[in-house]
Design a protein around this motif. Sequence first.
Motif, PDB file in Angstrom:
ATOM      1  N   LYS A   1      45.622 -17.010 -36.832  1.00 54.03           N
ATOM      2  CA  LYS A   1      44.840 -16.957 -35.703  1.00 54.03           C
ATOM      3  C   LYS A   1      44.720 -15.479 -35.148  1.00 54.03           C
ATOM      4  O   LYS A   1      43.794 -15.307 -34.477  1.00 54.03           O
ATOM      5  CB  LYS A   1      45.701 -17.675 -34.471  1.00 54.03           C
ATOM      6  CG  LYS A   1      45.690 -19.224 -34.555  1.00 54.03           C
ATOM      7  CD  LYS A   1      46.451 -19.836 -33.465  1.00 54.03           C
ATOM      8  CE  LYS A   1      46.489 -21.317 -33.712  1.00 54.03           C
ATOM      9  NZ  LYS A   1      47.246 -22.049 -32.612  1.00 54.03           N
ATOM     10  N   HIS A   2      45.397 -14.601 -35.518  1.00 52.52           N
ATOM     11  CA  HIS A   2      45.568 -13.332 -35.038  1.00 52.52           C
ATOM     12  C   HIS A   2      44.262 -12.520 -35.975  1.00 52.52           C
ATOM     13  O   HIS A   2      44.123 -12.696 -37.054  1.00 52.52           O
ATOM     14  CB  HIS A   2      46.868 -12.380 -35.140  1.00 52.52           C
ATOM     15  CG  HIS A   2      46.964 -11.282 -34.605  1.00 52.52           C
ATOM     16  ND1 HIS A   2      46.343 -10.015 -35.104  1.00 52.52           N
ATOM     17  CD2 HIS A   2      47.623 -11.147 -33.494  1.00 52.52           C
ATOM     18  CE1 HIS A   2      46.908  -9.133 -33.988  1.00 52.52           C
ATOM     19  NE2 HIS A   2      47.647  -9.728 -33.048  1.00 52.52           N
ATOM     20  N   ALA A   3      43.828 -11.634 -35.311  1.00 56.63           N
ATOM     21  CA  ALA A   3      42.559 -10.920 -35.901  1.00 56.63           C
ATOM     22  C   ALA A   3      42.717  -9.866 -37.013  1.00 56.63           C
ATOM     23  O   ALA A   3      42.025  -9.665 -37.982  1.00 56.63           O
ATOM     24  CB  ALA A   3      41.507 -10.136 -34.681  1.00 56.63           C
ATOM     25  N   GLY A   4      44.024  -9.439 -36.810  1.00 58.57           N
ATOM     26  CA  GLY A   4      44.696  -8.194 -37.754  1.00 58.57           C
ATOM     27  C   GLY A   4      45.968  -8.577 -38.157  1.00 58.57           C
ATOM     28  O   GLY A   4      46.302  -9.541 -38.322  1.00 58.57           O
ATOM     29  N   LYS A   5      46.667  -7.416 -38.416  1.00 56.53           N
ATOM     30  CA  LYS A   5      47.950  -7.461 -38.861  1.00 56.53           C
ATOM     31  C   LYS A   5      48.855  -7.305 -37.641  1.00 56.53           C
ATOM     32  O   LYS A   5      48.599  -6.915 -36.856  1.00 56.53           O
ATOM     33  CB  LYS A   5      48.351  -6.166 -39.643  1.00 56.53           C
ATOM     34  CG  LYS A   5      47.391  -6.251 -40.873  1.00 56.53           C
ATOM     35  CD  LYS A   5      47.427  -4.809 -41.557  1.00 56.53           C
ATOM     36  CE  LYS A   5      46.461  -5.267 -43.142  1.00 56.53           C
ATOM     37  NZ  LYS A   5      45.586  -4.071 -43.138  1.00 56.53           N
ATOM     38  N   VAL A   6      49.911  -8.311 -37.707  1.00 59.56           N
ATOM     39  CA  VAL A   6      50.804  -8.221 -36.637  1.00 59.56           C
ATOM     40  C   VAL A   6      51.925  -7.846 -36.995  1.00 59.56           C
ATOM     41  O   VAL A   6      52.790  -8.008 -38.027  1.00 59.56           O
ATOM     42  CB  VAL A   6      51.105  -9.764 -36.223  1.00 59.56           C
ATOM     43  CG1 VAL A   6      51.908  -9.970 -35.278  1.00 59.56           C
ATOM     44  CG2 VAL A   6      49.697 -10.607 -36.081  1.00 59.56           C
ATOM     45  N   CYS A   7      52.660  -6.740 -36.083  1.00 65.00           N
ATOM     46  CA  CYS A   7      53.954  -6.249 -36.268  1.00 65.00           C
ATOM     47  C   CYS A   7      54.975  -7.401 -36.031  1.00 65.00           C
ATOM     48  O   CYS A   7      54.968  -8.193 -35.297  1.00 65.00           O
ATOM     49  CB  CYS A   7      54.344  -5.321 -35.361  1.00 65.00           C
ATOM     50  SG  CYS A   7      55.883  -4.162 -35.272  1.00 65.00           S
ATOM     51  N   VAL A   8      56.042  -7.112 -36.671  1.00 67.29           N
ATOM     52  CA  VAL A   8      57.139  -8.004 -36.733  1.00 67.29           C
ATOM     53  C   VAL A   8      57.776  -8.046 -35.053  1.00 67.29           C
ATOM     54  O   VAL A   8      58.454  -9.120 -34.729  1.00 67.29           O
ATOM     55  CB  VAL A   8      58.359  -7.885 -37.747  1.00 67.29           C
ATOM     56  CG1 VAL A   8      59.053  -6.570 -37.550  1.00 67.29           C
ATOM     57  CG2 VAL A   8      59.224  -9.249 -37.750  1.00 67.29           C
ATOM     58  N   CYS A   9      57.797  -7.146 -34.797  1.00 74.37           N
ATOM     59  CA  CYS A   9      58.499  -6.921 -33.264  1.00 74.37           C
ATOM     60  C   CYS A   9      57.737  -7.778 -32.295  1.00 74.37           C
ATOM     61  O   CYS A   9      57.967  -8.303 -31.221  1.00 74.37           O
ATOM     62  CB  CYS A   9      58.447  -5.341 -32.939  1.00 74.37           C
ATOM     63  SG  CYS A   9      56.493  -4.629 -32.687  1.00 74.37           S
ATOM     64  N   GLU A  10      56.123  -7.982 -32.598  1.00 74.80           N
ATOM     65  CA  GLU A  10      55.415  -9.008 -31.670  1.00 74.80           C
ATOM     66  C   GLU A  10      55.757 -10.487 -32.090  1.00 74.80           C
ATOM     67  O   GLU A  10      55.320 -11.404 -30.989  1.00 74.80           O
ATOM     68  CB  GLU A  10      53.814  -8.647 -31.957  1.00 74.80           C
ATOM     69  CG  GLU A  10      53.437  -7.288 -31.689  1.00 74.80           C
ATOM     70  CD  GLU A  10      52.213  -7.142 -32.095  1.00 74.80           C
ATOM     71  OE1 GLU A  10      51.170  -7.868 -31.686  1.00 74.80           O
ATOM     72  OE2 GLU A  10      51.825  -6.432 -32.918  1.00 74.80           O
ATOM     73  N   LEU A  11      56.170 -10.796 -33.270  1.00 80.11           N
ATOM     74  CA  LEU A  11      56.484 -12.267 -33.693  1.00 80.11           C
ATOM     75  C   LEU A  11      57.931 -12.489 -33.044  1.00 80.11           C
ATOM     76  O   LEU A  11      58.047 -13.746 -32.735  1.00 80.11           O
ATOM     77  CB  LEU A  11      56.417 -12.123 -35.321  1.00 80.11           C
ATOM     78  CG  LEU A  11      55.093 -11.867 -35.668  1.00 80.11           C
ATOM     79  CD1 LEU A  11      55.273 -12.041 -37.302  1.00 80.11           C
ATOM     80  CD2 LEU A  11      54.206 -13.075 -35.333  1.00 80.11           C
ATOM     81  N   VAL A  12      58.891 -11.616 -32.957  1.00 77.97           N
ATOM     82  CA  VAL A  12      60.129 -11.979 -32.775  1.00 77.97           C
ATOM     83  C   VAL A  12      60.366 -12.854 -31.171  1.00 77.97           C
ATOM     84  O   VAL A  12      61.095 -13.643 -31.233  1.00 77.97           O
ATOM     85  CB  VAL A  12      61.034 -10.784 -32.557  1.00 77.97           C
ATOM     86  CG1 VAL A  12      62.532 -11.126 -32.061  1.00 77.97           C
ATOM     87  CG2 VAL A  12      61.308 -10.409 -34.329  1.00 77.97           C
ATOM     88  N   PRO A  13      59.643 -12.287 -30.271  1.00 84.13           N
ATOM     89  CA  PRO A  13      59.763 -12.965 -29.018  1.00 84.13           C
ATOM     90  C   PRO A  13      59.100 -14.291 -28.956  1.00 84.13           C
ATOM     91  O   PRO A  13      59.453 -15.046 -27.755  1.00 84.13           O
ATOM     92  CB  PRO A  13      58.784 -11.974 -27.887  1.00 84.13           C
ATOM     93  CG  PRO A  13      58.942 -10.717 -28.609  1.00 84.13           C
ATOM     94  CD  PRO A  13      58.921 -10.923 -30.162  1.00 84.13           C
TER      95      PRO A  13
END
Length: 117
Positions: A57-69
């Motif tokens: 669903k995300h338009a680009g690359k997602v940092c793992v720090c954004e996924l943890v929460p």
Amino acid sequence: MTVDLELTPKTKRPAGEPCCEPVVYPDVEREHAFRMARVAKALGDPVRLQLVDVLRKHAGKVCVCELVPLFDLSQPTVSHHLKVLREAGIVGSERHGLWAYYYVITDALDELSAWLS
């Protein structure tokens, strides 16, 4: 109405002889089946399925720090799930300094999806 059935005595088949001919043969080659099974197995975990959902669903690359929460899991556990998805060829990653950025490989699920439909 009566039906006459002729019953034949049961006989033992010779050792090594198949009991019957298969009715249906698999269309999926063994190597193809291994690839699809690896993808299906990686998606068989609810957290990994949710990770793929967020990444696609995300338009680009997602940092793992954004996924943890998003999950009630530690960063190493989220990273482990991402590693499993990466090894299955479902997601890719790029490192920028200390952080890894993840994205869905768009055609990774095509093979499994085509077979299922």
